[in-house]
Every structure is written in C-alpha cells, then in structure tokens.
Write a protein that holds these residues in place. Structure first.
Motif, PDB file in Angstrom:
ATOM      1  N   ARG A  71       0.836  -1.198   0.000  1.00 19.37           N
ATOM      2  CA  ARG A  71       0.000   0.000   0.000  1.00 19.37           C
ATOM      3  C   ARG A  71       0.874   1.253   0.000  1.00 19.37           C
ATOM      4  O   ARG A  71       0.606   2.203  -0.726  1.00 19.37           O
ATOM      5  N   SER A  72       1.947   1.246   0.800  1.00 20.26           N
ATOM      6  CA  SER A  72       2.825   2.418   0.825  1.00 20.26           C
ATOM      7  C   SER A  72       3.578   2.565  -0.495  1.00 20.26           C
ATOM      8  O   SER A  72       3.787   3.682  -0.971  1.00 20.26           O
ATOM      9  N   ILE A  73       3.958   1.455  -1.120  1.00 20.84           N
ATOM     10  CA  ILE A  73       4.617   1.518  -2.430  1.00 20.84           C
ATOM     11  C   ILE A  73       3.656   2.067  -3.483  1.00 20.84           C
ATOM     12  O   ILE A  73       4.017   2.940  -4.279  1.00 20.84           O
ATOM     13  N   LEU A  74       2.415   1.580  -3.473  1.00 24.04           N
ATOM     14  CA  LEU A  74       1.425   2.055  -4.432  1.00 24.04           C
ATOM     15  C   LEU A  74       1.088   3.521  -4.195  1.00 24.04           C
ATOM     16  O   LEU A  74       0.873   4.284  -5.144  1.00 24.04           O
ATOM     17  N   SER A  75       1.081   3.947  -2.948  1.00 22.14           N
ATOM     18  CA  SER A  75       0.847   5.361  -2.641  1.00 22.14           C
ATOM     19  C   SER A  75       2.002   6.208  -3.140  1.00 22.14           C
ATOM     20  O   SER A  75       1.801   7.301  -3.677  1.00 22.14           O
ATOM     21  N   TYR A  76       3.214   5.718  -2.951  1.00 22.35           N
ATOM     22  CA  TYR A  76       4.412   6.433  -3.393  1.00 22.35           C
ATOM     23  C   TYR A  76       4.397   6.656  -4.903  1.00 22.35           C
ATOM     24  O   TYR A  76       4.787   7.706  -5.389  1.00 22.35           O
ATOM     25  N   PHE A 103      -4.047  14.781 -10.945  1.00 21.11           N
ATOM     26  CA  PHE A 103      -3.046  13.720 -10.894  1.00 21.11           C
ATOM     27  C   PHE A 103      -1.725  14.174 -11.506  1.00 21.11           C
ATOM     28  O   PHE A 103      -0.653  13.903 -10.961  1.00 21.11           O
ATOM     29  N   ASP A 104      -1.775  14.895 -12.631  1.00 16.97           N
ATOM     30  CA  ASP A 104      -0.558  15.407 -13.267  1.00 16.97           C
ATOM     31  C   ASP A 104       0.175  16.386 -12.354  1.00 16.97           C
ATOM     32  O   ASP A 104       1.410  16.361 -12.266  1.00 16.97           O
ATOM     33  N   LYS A 105      -0.581  17.240 -11.679  1.00 10.56           N
ATOM     34  CA  LYS A 105       0.024  18.193 -10.741  1.00 10.56           C
ATOM     35  C   LYS A 105       0.719  17.434  -9.608  1.00 10.56           C
ATOM     36  O   LYS A 105       1.833  17.764  -9.199  1.00 10.56           O
ATOM     37  N   TRP A 106       0.057  16.395  -9.113  1.00 12.30           N
ATOM     38  CA  TRP A 106       0.639  15.591  -8.024  1.00 12.30           C
ATOM     39  C   TRP A 106       1.919  14.908  -8.490  1.00 12.30           C
ATOM     40  O   TRP A 106       2.915  14.878  -7.763  1.00 12.30           O
ATOM     41  N   ILE A 107       1.908  14.372  -9.711  1.00 14.31           N
ATOM     42  CA  ILE A 107       3.089  13.692 -10.268  1.00 14.31           C
ATOM     43  C   ILE A 107       4.261  14.660 -10.367  1.00 14.31           C
ATOM     44  O   ILE A 107       5.400  14.312 -10.032  1.00 14.31           O
ATOM     45  N   GLU A 108       4.000  15.900 -10.825  1.00 12.29           N
ATOM     46  CA  GLU A 108       5.069  16.896 -10.930  1.00 12.29           C
ATOM     47  C   GLU A 108       5.668  17.212  -9.566  1.00 12.29           C
ATOM     48  O   GLU A 108       6.890  17.310  -9.415  1.00 12.29           O
ATOM     49  N   GLN A 109       4.808  17.388  -8.568  1.00 12.36           N
ATOM     50  CA  GLN A 109       5.292  17.677  -7.213  1.00 12.36           C
ATOM     51  C   GLN A 109       6.112  16.511  -6.676  1.00 12.36           C
ATOM     52  O   GLN A 109       7.163  16.701  -6.062  1.00 12.36           O
ATOM     53  N   LYS A 110       5.637  15.315  -6.915  1.00 12.94           N
ATOM     54  CA  LYS A 110       6.344  14.118  -6.441  1.00 12.94           C
ATOM     55  C   LYS A 110       7.700  13.992  -7.119  1.00 12.94           C
ATOM     56  O   LYS A 110       8.712  13.676  -6.473  1.00 12.94           O
ATOM     57  N   ALA A 111       7.766  14.248  -8.419  1.00 15.02           N
ATOM     58  CA  ALA A 111       9.034  14.178  -9.151  1.00 15.02           C
ATOM     59  C   ALA A 111      10.009  15.220  -8.611  1.00 15.02           C
ATOM     60  O   ALA A 111      11.209  14.948  -8.474  1.00 15.02           O
ATOM     61  N   GLY A 112       9.510  16.409  -8.270  1.00 13.50           N
ATOM     62  CA  GLY A 112      10.358  17.448  -7.686  1.00 13.50           C
ATOM     63  C   GLY A 112      10.926  17.024  -6.345  1.00 13.50           C
ATOM     64  O   GLY A 112      12.110  17.248  -6.059  1.00 13.50           O
ATOM     65  N   LYS A 113      10.096  16.404  -5.519  1.00  8.20           N
ATOM     66  CA  LYS A 113      10.563  15.923  -4.210  1.00  8.20           C
ATOM     67  C   LYS A 113      11.632  14.843  -4.371  1.00  8.20           C
ATOM     68  O   LYS A 113      12.644  14.845  -3.667  1.00  8.20           O
ATOM     69  N   ILE A 114      11.406  13.940  -5.297  1.00 10.47           N
ATOM     70  CA  ILE A 114      12.368  12.849  -5.514  1.00 10.47           C
ATOM     71  C   ILE A 114      13.689  13.408  -6.040  1.00 10.47           C
ATOM     72  O   ILE A 114      14.767  13.010  -5.593  1.00 10.47           O
ATOM     73  N   ALA A 115      13.608  14.354  -6.963  1.00 11.89           N
ATOM     74  CA  ALA A 115      14.827  14.966  -7.503  1.00 11.89           C
ATOM     75  C   ALA A 115      15.582  15.713  -6.411  1.00 11.89           C
ATOM     76  O   ALA A 115      16.820  15.657  -6.350  1.00 11.89           O
ATOM     77  N   ALA A 116      14.839  16.407  -5.538  1.00  8.96           N
ATOM     78  CA  ALA A 116      15.481  17.134  -4.436  1.00  8.96           C
ATOM     79  C   ALA A 116      16.186  16.166  -3.493  1.00  8.96           C
ATOM     80  O   ALA A 116      17.324  16.427  -3.052  1.00  8.96           O
ATOM     81  N   LYS A 117      15.546  15.054  -3.200  1.00 12.09           N
ATOM     82  CA  LYS A 117      16.161  14.064  -2.299  1.00 12.09           C
ATOM     83  C   LYS A 117      17.409  13.464  -2.938  1.00 12.09           C
ATOM     84  O   LYS A 117      18.445  13.317  -2.284  1.00 12.09           O
ATOM     85  N   THR A 118      17.324  13.144  -4.221  1.00 11.04           N
ATOM     86  CA  THR A 118      18.471  12.566  -4.914  1.00 11.04           C
ATOM     87  C   THR A 118      19.642  13.543  -4.945  1.00 11.04           C
ATOM     88  O   THR A 118      20.783  13.161  -4.689  1.00 11.04           O
ATOM     89  N   SER A 119      19.353  14.816  -5.236  1.00 13.22           N
ATOM     90  CA  SER A 119      20.436  15.805  -5.283  1.00 13.22           C
ATOM     91  C   SER A 119      21.017  16.037  -3.892  1.00 13.22           C
ATOM     92  O   SER A 119      22.220  16.236  -3.740  1.00 13.22           O
ATOM     93  N   LYS A 120      20.180  15.996  -2.864  1.00 13.41           N
ATOM     94  CA  LYS A 120      20.670  16.158  -1.492  1.00 13.41           C
ATOM     95  C   LYS A 120      21.591  15.001  -1.111  1.00 13.41           C
ATOM     96  O   LYS A 120      22.658  15.205  -0.531  1.00 13.41           O
ATOM     97  N   ILE A 121      21.207  13.797  -1.478  1.00 13.10           N
ATOM     98  CA  ILE A 121      22.022  12.624  -1.172  1.00 13.10           C
ATOM     99  C   ILE A 121      23.366  12.711  -1.891  1.00 13.10           C
ATOM    100  O   ILE A 121      24.417  12.465  -1.294  1.00 13.10           O
ATOM    101  N   SER A 122      23.338  13.084  -3.176  1.00 11.58           N
ATOM    102  CA  SER A 122      24.603  13.188  -3.914  1.00 11.58           C
ATOM    103  C   SER A 122      25.451  14.331  -3.370  1.00 11.58           C
ATOM    104  O   SER A 122      26.677  14.217  -3.285  1.00 11.58           O
TER     105      SER A 122
END
Length: 188
Positions: A71-76, A103-122
């Motif tokens: 459920r958490s994976i599907l939510s993610y 849904f498209d707006k949510w996808i864009e926000q989610k992609a931004g969060k993931i990109a921010a996390k990836t750049s922070k980790i690197s």
C-alpha cells in the motif's frame, strides 16, 4: 478467491530484492502467484520501484487488497491516489479531465521531491568525500612534519657524533704529535 497485492522475496541473504505480485492470499509468500506487476529494491537510496501502473490500478479496481508495505509503495507511485480520483469521477464529484489535471500536478510535485532528495544525497556524498580528503591531507601533513622533525633530530645527532669523533681525532693527533716533539728535546 481473496486476492492480495504483496511482495515476494528474492535476492540473496542480507540483500533482499522483491517482486510485487498479485496472488491468492492462501498461497505461500514466495509461491504461486497470479501476475507479477513490478519490482522493489530497498537496497538503493531512494528505493528503486519499477511498477506497471495500469496493471496495479486494474487489480485495485477489481478488489485486490494490498498489504501494508505494498500500500505504501502504491501510494508512493500514485496508484492509490489515481484510484481515489477515479472513484470521485464515478460518483460525479468532478470530471475526468479535472481528475487528470490533479493527478498530473501531483506527479510533478512528487518528481520534484524525488529529484530534491536525490540531489541532497549526492551533495552529502560529495561533502563527505571532501571532508574525508581534508582529513587525509591534515594527517599527511602531520606525518610529514613528524618525519621531518625525526630526520632533523637524527641529522643533529649524527652531526654531534661526527663533531665528537673529530674532537677525539684531534686529541689523538695532538697526543701523537706531542711525544714526537718531546723526544728530540730530550736528546738535546
């Protein structure tokens, strides 16, 4: 037949890798399944999820129940949100176009969060690498200073020993010269 969306464990000991499968709830965890809809690798940061969005949504709409982790994976990945929006469309709360826009707006926000996390980790990795290199440079400089001091002490000790030997050598030559000078004086 009660159907579940769940994880089937693969991979080696201490390094799990999961398949996201649709299976009869009575089947064993790694046993028989109806359909494989994706994979999940928790060993990477962020976790790698490869999911067939359409198949997962289709199975949810048919009534398959996801386990807590699934459920958490599907939510993610947005499958649960898409199901929620489609339920609102079927009830007449809003149109299909509005649901797609949300849904498209949510996808864009989610992609931004993931990109921010990836750049922070690197960025954190690079900062840690730079800090480690600075520490290594400090240690190398300290070792070089200690080695230089040790060599200077050894050189000073060698110079002192050479000076002592030279002084002893001069004393010996003086003593050897003194009896030679005294001997002719005694004959006269």
């Amino acid at each position: 037949m009660p159907v579940k969306i769940r994880l089937a464990r693969h991979g080696k000991k201490g390094y799990a890798f999961y398949h996201i499968v649709v299976a009869d709830s009575r089947a064993p965890r790694d046993g028989k399944f109806i359909e494989k809809i994706g994979t999940y690798n928790p060993n990477t940061n962020p976790a790698t999820i490869d999911l067939s969005f359409e198949k997962a949504l289709e199975w949810l709409q048919k009534g398959a129940q996801p386990t807590d982790t699934c459920r958490s994976i599907l939510s993610y990945k947005g499958v649960m949100y898409k199901k929620h929006l489609l339920g609102g469309v079927s009830k007449g709360a809003f149109t299909a176009e509005a649901a797609e826009a949300k849904f498209d707006k949510w996808i864009e926000q989610k992609a931004g969060k993931i990109a921010a996390k990836t750049s922070k980790i690197s960025g954190d990795k690079e900062a840690a690498m730079k800090a480690r290199l600075e520490e290594e440079k400090k240690i190398k400089e300290e070792r070089a200073k200690a080695l230089e001091a040790k060599r200077a002490e050894e050189a000073a000790a060698a110079a002192a020993a050479a000076a002592e030997e030279a002084a002893q050598g001069e004393d010996a030559t003086e003593e050897a010269a003194a009896p030679a000078e005294e001997a002719p004086a005694a004959e006269a």
